[in-house]
Design a protein around this motif. Structure first.
Motif, short mmCIF file in Angstrom:
data_model
loop_
_atom_site.label_atom_id
_atom_site.label_comp_id
_atom_site.label_asym_id
_atom_site.label_seq_id
_atom_site.Cartn_x
_atom_site.Cartn_y
_atom_site.Cartn_z
N PHE A 100 0.81 -1.18 -0.09
CA PHE A 100 -0.15 -0.11 -0.05
C PHE A 100 0.71 1.27 -0.17
N PHE A 115 -0.69 4.28 4.78
CA PHE A 115 -1.64 3.22 4.88
C PHE A 115 -0.84 2.28 5.78
N ALA A 151 -1.47 0.83 9.78
CA ALA A 151 -1.68 -0.48 10.41
C ALA A 151 -0.56 -0.44 11.48
N THR A 191 -6.77 -5.40 9.37
CA THR A 191 -6.65 -4.04 8.74
C THR A 191 -6.22 -4.07 7.35
N LEU A 242 -8.12 -2.01 4.18
CA LEU A 242 -7.10 -0.98 3.38
C LEU A 242 -7.09 -1.56 1.82
N ASP A 243 -7.15 -2.67 1.57
CA ASP A 243 -7.42 -3.22 0.26
C ASP A 243 -8.75 -2.71 -0.48
N ARG A 266 -8.21 1.10 -0.95
CA ARG A 266 -7.52 1.11 -2.35
C ARG A 266 -8.30 0.98 -3.58
N LEU A 305 -13.46 6.29 2.68
CA LEU A 305 -13.08 5.33 3.86
C LEU A 305 -14.45 4.75 4.57
N SER A 347 -8.85 -1.69 13.91
CA SER A 347 -8.87 -1.70 12.34
C SER A 347 -9.90 -0.78 11.64
N SER A 358 -6.84 2.83 12.75
CA SER A 358 -6.00 2.72 11.52
C SER A 358 -6.88 3.64 10.54
N SER A 359 -7.97 3.54 10.37
CA SER A 359 -8.63 4.43 9.30
C SER A 359 -8.58 6.00 9.81
N ILE A 409 -5.00 7.42 9.12
CA ILE A 409 -4.86 7.61 7.68
C ILE A 409 -5.50 8.91 7.24
#
Length: 422
Positions: free
Chosen positions: A258, A262, A266, A307, A311-312, A315, A330, A381, A385-386, A389
């Protein structure tokens, strides 16, 4: 199409909540400290068995007689004054029962052996009490043991018996036919006899407690090991390095797969989960052993997996979702993966809660930390994490422009074509 939930509105409250819990954890470490297990502190590891002696051996003479037991035979060694140095061997293949070994030992001058229990038992199970001398002296008997399958002793009984000794952990070992108990104890630091080490005092206290409960003859120490301070320090250093390199490799993987923010998000989530687990470890004084460390590393793997799935999806949505706000992307990604995150966490919790309810000792501690980590991993997660970001995109990647989605290549080509035609 799934309803898009506004998770981004909860990023700030979630960070405040996590911050308060982590601050409480820091206070817990300062006030109560970490309850390090024997793996990380110097102490004693002792394996004991509770069984009635199978054979009582006595010697009446001037020589020195000692017994040695291996996996294949019993040796009676006679030496010293008034005797020729000689070793009498009783291989278990030839002397296959307790009774047969006793009859063979009685053929040695001055040695008297009597079957106390289980005369027909297999001689391959013979063992000695390592806490007692293996030398025979006049008037002092020496006992030989075989596994006692009729013993009604339970691990809870052993734990209750040695509970007065500080920092004791008891683990059941072996099969039902060959049961033993591993007792781990930390050095308490209250040495009361200048002629004895703390380890010796600790060992005597444990053995004395068991002998008071089950009788002096019925307690056999199979093996004793002492963990020195240098070994415990080495274990602590290795554990710290293991956790560090685990996080480093995860960061490298996420960076390659990533964007850098990102990957950093994580890692922030992993640190968050680690701190949350240590908050509960410190306040509830859960023993931090290698088993507990295994639970923490397990959560690292679980959390990064949850996570990465999110994130995938983020993306993918950078190209698929038509919006000018990164938080909308998000929210869409989190909404699309929410059911997967919850179902995965709940099904894993079934196993960890089962361990929590039906086990004791180190596995119970493992289950506590695992359960806390599973809940924290799912939460971090989604929100930690979000949220990180989102914060980075707003403040370090061009302010308002960070919320704009890079246009699709097809859109750019189409616009260029229209301009040429015009």
């Amino acid at each position: 199409m799934k309803t898009v939930k506004k998770f981004s509105k909860l990023f700030l409250p979630a960070w405040i909540l996590s911050g308060l819990i982590i601050c409480a954890g820091i206070a817990g470490v300062c006030i109560k400290g970490i309850n390090f297990g024997i793996d990380f502190r110097p102490g004693l590891i002792e394996e004991v068995r509770i069984a009635s002696p199978a054979v009582e051996v006595k010697y009446d003479g001037t020589a020195t007689v000692s017994l040695e037991v291996s996996t294949t035979e019993l040796d009676v060694i006679v030496s010293g004054t008034g005797a020729e140095n000689e070793t009498y061997e009783f291989p278990f293949g030839k002397y296959s029962t307790v009774q047969a070994v006793v009859e063979g030992m009685n053929s040695i001058e001055g040695v008297s052996a009597v079957v106390k229990n289980n005369g027909s038992a297999d001689s391959y199970g013979f063992y000695l009490n390592s806490a007692a001398s293996a030398k025979l002296s006049a008037g002092v008997p020496l006992y030989l043991y075989v596994p006692d399958t009729t013993s009604a002793v339970k691990i809870d009984d052993i734990r209750a018996t040695v509970s007065n000794v500080s920092g004791v952990l008891v683990k059941e070992m072996g099969t039902e036919e060959n049961r033993s108990y591993q007792i781990r104890a930390q050095i308490a630091g209250n040495e009361s006899d200048a002629n004895k080490s703390e380890n010796e005092i600790l060992q005597e206290n444990i053995v004395q407690a068991l002998q008071n409960k089950y009788g002096k003859e019925n307690v056999a120490v199979v093996k004793t090991d002492f963990v020195g301070s240098s070994m415990s320090s080495s274990t602590t250093l290795k554990a710290a390095l293991l956790a560090f390199f685990t996080i480093l490799l995860i960061w490298l993987y996420a960076t390659i797969r990533f964007h850098w923010d990102f990957a950093l998000g994580a890692i922030v989530a992993l640190f968050h989960d680690c701190l949350i687990m240590f908050t509960f470890i410190s306040w509830f004084q859960i023993e931090f052993s290698t088993t507990t460390l295994a639970a923490v590393l397990t959560i690292f793997g679980y959390s990064i997996n949850a996570t990465v799935v999110i994130l995938d999806r983020v993306r993918y949505n950078l190209k698929a979702v038509q919006t000018n706000k990164f938080n909308d992307i998000l929210d869409t990604a989190l909404s699309e993966t929410l059911s997967r995150s919850i179902i995965t966490t709940i099904t894993t919790l079934f196993a960890s809660i089962s361990l929590l309810v039906f086990t004791k000792g180190s596995i119970h501690d493992f289950a506590i930390v695992l359960t806390i980590g599973l809940i924290s991993g799912c939460y971090s997660s989604i929100f930690i994490s979000s949220g990180f970001i989102s914060f980075v995109r707003r403040n370090w990647e061009g302010g308002a422009n960070a919320n704009r989605v890079r246009p699709k290549k097809t859109t750019a080509i189409s616009s260029s074509t229209s301009a040429v035609e015009a």
